[in-house]
Design a protein around this motif. Structure first.
Motif, PDB file in Angstrom:
ATOM      1  N   SER A   1       0.825  -1.216   0.000  1.00 54.77           N
ATOM      2  CA  SER A   1       0.000   0.000   0.000  1.00 54.77           C
ATOM      3  C   SER A   1       0.855   1.261   0.000  1.00 54.77           C
ATOM      4  O   SER A   1       0.481   2.274  -0.602  1.00 54.77           O
ATOM      5  N   ILE A   2       1.999   1.219   0.678  1.00 56.43           N
ATOM      6  CA  ILE A   2       2.897   2.371   0.696  1.00 56.43           C
ATOM      7  C   ILE A   2       3.406   2.662  -0.717  1.00 56.43           C
ATOM      8  O   ILE A   2       3.686   3.805  -1.059  1.00 56.43           O
ATOM      9  N   GLY A   3       3.482   1.647  -1.527  1.00 54.91           N
ATOM     10  CA  GLY A   3       3.916   1.822  -2.914  1.00 54.91           C
ATOM     11  C   GLY A   3       2.872   2.471  -3.807  1.00 54.91           C
ATOM     12  O   GLY A   3       3.146   2.804  -4.952  1.00 54.91           O
ATOM     13  N   ASN A   4       1.662   2.681  -3.289  1.00 55.57           N
ATOM     14  CA  ASN A   4       0.575   3.272  -4.061  1.00 55.57           C
ATOM     15  C   ASN A   4       0.449   4.752  -3.694  1.00 55.57           C
ATOM     16  O   ASN A   4      -0.154   5.098  -2.685  1.00 55.57           O
ATOM     17  N   ASN A   5       1.015   5.622  -4.534  1.00 57.56           N
ATOM     18  CA  ASN A   5       0.982   7.061  -4.252  1.00 57.56           C
ATOM     19  C   ASN A   5      -0.406   7.668  -4.397  1.00 57.56           C
ATOM     20  O   ASN A   5      -0.599   8.826  -4.045  1.00 57.56           O
ATOM     21  N   PHE A   6      -1.354   6.929  -4.924  1.00 56.13           N
ATOM     22  CA  PHE A   6      -2.692   7.460  -5.154  1.00 56.13           C
ATOM     23  C   PHE A   6      -3.713   6.867  -4.188  1.00 56.13           C
ATOM     24  O   PHE A   6      -4.903   6.852  -4.460  1.00 56.13           O
ATOM     25  N   THR A   7      -3.248   6.411  -3.043  1.00 58.33           N
ATOM     26  CA  THR A   7      -4.132   5.781  -2.076  1.00 58.33           C
ATOM     27  C   THR A   7      -5.125   6.777  -1.493  1.00 58.33           C
ATOM     28  O   THR A   7      -4.846   7.976  -1.408  1.00 58.33           O
ATOM     29  N   LYS A   8      -6.273   6.276  -1.096  1.00 56.98           N
ATOM     30  CA  LYS A   8      -7.258   7.075  -0.379  1.00 56.98           C
ATOM     31  C   LYS A   8      -7.284   6.691   1.097  1.00 56.98           C
ATOM     32  O   LYS A   8      -8.030   7.262   1.872  1.00 56.98           O
ATOM     33  N   ASP A   9      -6.442   5.743   1.468  1.00 58.89           N
ATOM     34  CA  ASP A   9      -6.394   5.275   2.852  1.00 58.89           C
ATOM     35  C   ASP A   9      -5.644   6.298   3.703  1.00 58.89           C
ATOM     36  O   ASP A   9      -4.482   6.603   3.442  1.00 58.89           O
ATOM     37  N   GLU A  10      -6.322   6.813   4.700  1.00 58.98           N
ATOM     38  CA  GLU A  10      -5.753   7.857   5.565  1.00 58.98           C
ATOM     39  C   GLU A  10      -4.466   7.394   6.255  1.00 58.98           C
ATOM     40  O   GLU A  10      -3.523   8.166   6.423  1.00 58.98           O
TER      41      GLU A  10
END
Length: 115
Positions: free
Chosen positions: A45-54
């Motif tokens: 998830s850290i590798g996903n710069n477009f995350t919506k996870d707070e």
């Protein structure tokens, strides 16, 4: 050690531990750090710069701030339960922290209540 609300997910706990490690690094004079975790879901998830996870956004924002200060952060995944001593020690500390009263100042995301 910190203790989260028992309703907190493992994902939340892993994110909080990584965020705390980044805060510790921010206060250090070191210019580089490696954060090692056995949580493949958090590392991915850290590798996903477009995350919506707070939780992940908080980690990414702090990592970006550190990098703007010329500090290098590297995230490393290690498998769990394969006798990697550092990981075994971290797991033991997490189990001990889970027996403590939850820290009141640590928010639990809504997703942990409904997820």
């Amino acid at each position: 050690m910190w203790s989260l609300d028992p309703i907190s997910s493992i994902f939340t706990a892993e994110c909080y531990a990584i965020w705390q490690a980044l805060l510790f690094f921010a206060l250090s004079s070191s210019l580089a750090c490696s954060i090692v975790s056995d949580s493949l879901s958090v590392i991915s998830s850290i590798g996903n710069n477009f995350t919506k996870d707070e939780r992940i956004s908080r980690i990414l924002n702090l990592t970006s701030s550190l990098e703007n200060d010329h500090k290098k952060v590297r995230f490393i995944w290690v498998p769990s339960h394969v006798n990697i001593i550092g990981n075994e020690l971290a797991d033991a500390a997490a189990k001990q922290a889970a027996t403590m009263a939850p820290d009141e100042g640590i928010p639990t995301p809504l997703s942990d209540y409904v997820g």
